[in-house]
Scaffold this active site. Structure first.
Site, PDB file in Angstrom:
ATOM      1  N   GLY A   1     -33.885 -36.814  47.009  1.00 19.95           N
ATOM      2  CA  GLY A   1     -33.412 -35.484  46.601  1.00 19.95           C
ATOM      3  C   GLY A   1     -31.993 -35.586  46.059  1.00 19.95           C
ATOM      4  O   GLY A   1     -31.638 -36.545  45.363  1.00 19.95           O
TER       5      GLY A   1
ATOM      6  N   THR B   1     -40.084 -39.216  46.671  1.00 19.18           N
ATOM      7  CA  THR B   1     -39.773 -39.908  45.417  1.00 19.18           C
ATOM      8  C   THR B   1     -39.766 -41.418  45.629  1.00 19.18           C
ATOM      9  O   THR B   1     -39.677 -41.889  46.756  1.00 19.18           O
ATOM     10  CB  THR B   1     -38.381 -39.499  44.879  1.00 19.18           C
ATOM     11  OG1 THR B   1     -38.346 -38.110  44.784  1.00 19.18           O
ATOM     12  CG2 THR B   1     -38.037 -40.094  43.548  1.00 19.18           C
TER      13      THR B   1
ATOM     14  N   ASP C   1     -37.770 -27.086  42.489  1.00 15.19           N
ATOM     15  CA  ASP C   1     -36.452 -27.635  42.142  1.00 15.19           C
ATOM     16  C   ASP C   1     -35.652 -26.670  41.262  1.00 15.19           C
ATOM     17  O   ASP C   1     -34.471 -26.905  41.004  1.00 15.19           O
ATOM     18  CB  ASP C   1     -36.578 -28.976  41.405  1.00 15.19           C
ATOM     19  CG  ASP C   1     -36.521 -30.159  42.363  1.00 15.19           C
ATOM     20  OD1 ASP C   1     -36.436 -29.949  43.585  1.00 15.19           O
ATOM     21  OD2 ASP C   1     -36.570 -31.308  41.883  1.00 15.19           O
TER      22      ASP C   1
ATOM     23  N   SER D   1     -33.176 -31.950  37.962  1.00 15.66           N
ATOM     24  CA  SER D   1     -33.493 -33.048  38.886  1.00 15.66           C
ATOM     25  C   SER D   1     -32.211 -33.723  39.358  1.00 15.66           C
ATOM     26  O   SER D   1     -31.142 -33.549  38.767  1.00 15.66           O
ATOM     27  CB  SER D   1     -34.364 -34.074  38.168  1.00 15.66           C
ATOM     28  OG  SER D   1     -34.540 -35.229  38.952  1.00 15.66           O
TER      29      SER D   1
ATOM     30  N   ARG E   1     -40.202 -35.333  32.917  1.00  9.51           N
ATOM     31  CA  ARG E   1     -40.092 -34.311  33.961  1.00  9.51           C
ATOM     32  C   ARG E   1     -41.210 -33.289  33.773  1.00  9.51           C
ATOM     33  O   ARG E   1     -41.568 -32.941  32.631  1.00  9.51           O
ATOM     34  CB  ARG E   1     -38.744 -33.614  33.785  1.00  9.51           C
ATOM     35  CG  ARG E   1     -38.402 -32.568  34.821  1.00  9.51           C
ATOM     36  CD  ARG E   1     -38.154 -33.161  36.142  1.00  9.51           C
ATOM     37  NE  ARG E   1     -37.434 -32.275  37.045  1.00  9.51           N
ATOM     38  CZ  ARG E   1     -37.291 -32.541  38.342  1.00  9.51           C
ATOM     39  NH1 ARG E   1     -37.821 -33.621  38.894  1.00  9.51           N
ATOM     40  NH2 ARG E   1     -36.598 -31.718  39.115  1.00  9.51           N
TER      41      ARG E   1
HETATM   42  N1  GLU Z   1     -37.522 -33.411  43.024  1.00  6.75           N
HETATM   43  C1  GLU Z   1     -36.367 -34.209  43.259  1.00  6.75           C
HETATM   44  C2  GLU Z   1     -35.534 -34.318  42.029  1.00  6.75           C
HETATM   45  O1  GLU Z   1     -36.058 -34.371  40.944  1.00  6.75           O
HETATM   46  C3  GLU Z   1     -36.748 -35.576  43.646  1.00  6.75           C
HETATM   47  C4  GLU Z   1     -37.465 -35.549  44.914  1.00  6.75           C
HETATM   48  C5  GLU Z   1     -36.616 -36.028  46.000  1.00  6.75           C
HETATM   49  O2  GLU Z   1     -36.328 -37.232  46.056  1.00  6.75           O
HETATM   50  O3  GLU Z   1     -36.262 -35.212  46.812  1.00  6.75           O
HETATM   51  O4  GLU Z   1     -34.360 -34.389  42.130  1.00  6.75           O
END
Ligand code: GLU
Length: 602
Positions: free
Chosen positions: A502, A418, A460, A480, A119
């Site tokens: 997300g 992602t 985040d 995350s 991360r």
């Molecule tokens: N930043 C998001 C997380 O780590 C992942 C990105 C996404 O898929 O929105 O949960």
């Protein structure tokens, strides 16, 4: 030179000639040959079954790279990094070396699951109010498109550490297919064009981003044209040659820091791009710890996931612990899905309150994953939807060996980007890998001269709170939702799955597991099924096909309400079939569909 003479995926309707061209080019590179072969893009196949190893990603070039590394004798970790590096080229708005991720690995020789946390981490100088101005948090877009939102990227460290500890090849070998794709290019598809479109107004503020991703008239690259990224090819070559030092020290590190501290925007930019505080010391200090996975028992299976700073493993684990108290397989689908949504609702209340970087906050992980805590949460669930629909977090501390509740706060959820890939090899090693640059297009800044976008992962954090466990701080990893998951049956690999999306990543994985393990769906059916996601929000967000289903009608009778969204998730997975074959499964349609492949079809 295996692969150049043997067609693979026979029985699938696609051009053998084009397929072989691409296979040959990858094999040639792996063999260290210098002949340049034009890169072709074969058709996408969402399901493949066979032996010798399997790869599922969102992209055919990436899946092929993984398969070729397996064919060349690499293991699942080698293949996963090779595929991921290609995704960094072909899915640059979703993932890449400017971001970070979580890799969950099953080691067949040790019978053990482990994880690599790579991360992104915040620069040491960040403060709880780093995204505040005039006593108020910045609007999301202003926080995102900035130098401040970029965490120190973890991807390169994660790949290197996974290869060193669990792979058989080095970065010099496994980056070759990606270098080739970056040099030769790939064909722009509608998804790529759409993802560019959403960023045009910001990319055109930043000459390095505009030059790479926009045509001279300021519009996205046309569908069907070839996209090349020679700068990224050179950056990969540097990393292949120098290892992590090629990224965390020297020219790349300096260029990242410069781009963060002085966002390289043009004079006529129509947005304010706030500077960040990352230093070369922050970059040099980056580490990617190996962490214990989370584990819960579900229907006699062992479900392993990602521990904090991801909330993926704990939230899915808590929900499965709650669901373990119901006999879902005896229920009709609408009733089972009611409990699926309720378990997610309660688990999200707890996730929102208690999940953060464990180096900064004492996450009550044991309590959250304890069967006793799940029983307390289950006792609050009835036959109708929770009313009020937003529930309070529980108190996991008494089940954690401690006492006293942490501060509770709900978190705003945002859809994002992602990508997830899944690899299984012939020896039974498995990799379930999710990585990202956070929003589609990250922070919008291509590091000048190096061909990759920086992440905006630091949004985040719960940056609008100055006190939440997941608030901004220096040297901290934002919470995350990434949820790479591996399921073992009697100690042997059975399923691996994950998704982008997300916070909805967590429910997508949960819904797939429930569909597959309880409701009789095959893995391809579970990956394709219409989705609904309950994140402790007043209304359940769902895809139109779900909202129009008889199950949704029955659930409305139970008090559920639904809000429509076009797509949730784009999962990939692998199932180890009873007869010893592997089944690779990719999303059939969402985000343009994914690509599944096996070494030897049949
Ligand atoms: N930043 C998001 C997380 O780590 C992942 C990105 C996404 O898929 O929105 O949960």
């Amino acid at each position: 030179m295996v692969g150049c003479v043997t067609p693979w995926n026979e029985g699938v309707d696609m051009s053998v000639t084009r397929r072989l061209t691409s296979v040959c080019s990858v094999v040639a590179v792996l063999a260290g040959l210098t002949t340049s072969v034009a890169h072709a893009q074969p058709a996408k196949v969402p399901v493949a079954t066979g032996t010798g190893g399997a790869v599922a990603t969102v992209d055919t070039n990436a899946t092929e790279a993984g398969l070729e590394v397996l064919r060349a004798g690499g293991n699942a970790v080698d293949a996963a990094v090779a595929a991921a590096a290609v995704l960094g080229v072909t899915e640059p708005f979703s993932c890449g070396i400017g971001g970070g991720g979580f890799m969950v690995i099953y080691r067949a020789d040790q019978g053990k699951v482990t994880t690599i946390d790579h991360r992104e981490i915040s620069p040491a100088a960040m403060r709880p109010d780093s995204f505040w101005e005039d006593d108020a948090p910045l609007p999301f877009a202003e926080a995102r498109y900035s130098g401040m939102s970029a965490g120190v990227p973890g991807t390169v460290a994660g790949w290197a550490s996974a290869l060193r500890k669990h792979g058989t090849m080095g970065l010099d070998k496994v980056l070759q297919p990606a270098i080739r794709v970056a040099h030769d290019g790939f064909t722009v598809d509608q998804t790529f064009a759409d993802q560019t479109q959403g960023n045009v107004d910001f990319f055109d503020d930043v000459p390095s981003s505009a030059e790479l991703f926009l045509d001279p008239d300021g519009t996205p690259k046309d569908v069907g044209t070839t996209f090349r990224n020679p700068d990224l090819a050179r950056t990969y070559e540097r990393i292949a040659h120098l290892g992590t030092k090629g990224f965390y020290r020297g020219a790349v590190a300096s260029a990242m820091v410069e781009a963060v501290q002085n966002p390289p925007v043009s004079e006529d930019a129509n947005h304010a791009w706030r500077p960040g505080v990352m230093t070369t010391k922050d970059v040099r200090a980056y580490t990617s710890p190996e962490r214990e996975p989370t584990r819960v028992s579900y229907r006699g299976l062992d479900v392993y996931g990602m521990a904090p700073p991801s909330s993926g493993g704990s939230t899915t684990g808590e929900a499965l612990n709650i669901l373990g108290g119901y006999d879902l397989s005896e229920m009709d689908r609408a009733e089972a899905l009611h409990y699926y949504l309720e378990s997610a609702r309660y688990s999200f209340a707890d996730r929102n309150a208690y999940l953060a970087d464990p180096e900064h906050f004492d996450v009550p992980l044991r309590g959250l994953l304890s069967p006793e805590f799940a029983a307390e949460r289950r006792a609050l669930i009835g036959e109708t939807a929770s009313n009020p629909p937003v529930v309070e977090p529980g108190d996991p501390y008494p089940h954690d060996g401690g006492a006293g509740a942490g501060e509770a706060s709900a978190t705003v959820t945002r859809a994002g980007t992602t990508t997830h890939l899944t690899v299984g090899d012939d020896d039974g090693n498995v990799v379930s890998y999710t990585f990202t640059i956070e929003s589609t297009g990250g922070n919008g800044i291509v590091v000048p001269g190096f061909g990759f976008l920086l992440n905006n992962e630091l949004t985040d954090f719960n940056y609008s709170s100055l006190t939440h466990p997941n608030r901004v701080d220096g040297d901290k990893r934002p919470r995350s939702s990434m949820n790479p998951t591996i399921v073992l049956r009697n100690g042997e690999p059975y399923l691996a799955v994950g998704s982008p999306g997300g916070a909805t990543i967590i429910t997508t994985v949960l819904q797939i597991l429930v569909d597959r393990l309880d409701l009789g769906a095959t893995l391809p059916q579970a990956v394709a099924a219409p989705r609904a996601t309950q994140l402790n929000t007043p209304s359940t967000i769902a895809e139109p096909e779900f909202i129009d289903s008889p199950e949704a009608a029955a659930m409305r009778e139970r008090g559920h309400t639904f809000t429509s969204t076009s797509e949730i998730g784009a999962a990939t997975g692998i199932e180890f079939l009873d007869d010893g074959r592997l089944m690779a499964v990719a999303e059939p349609t969402r985000r343009g569909g994914g690509s599944a492949g096996v070494v030897t079809p049949g």
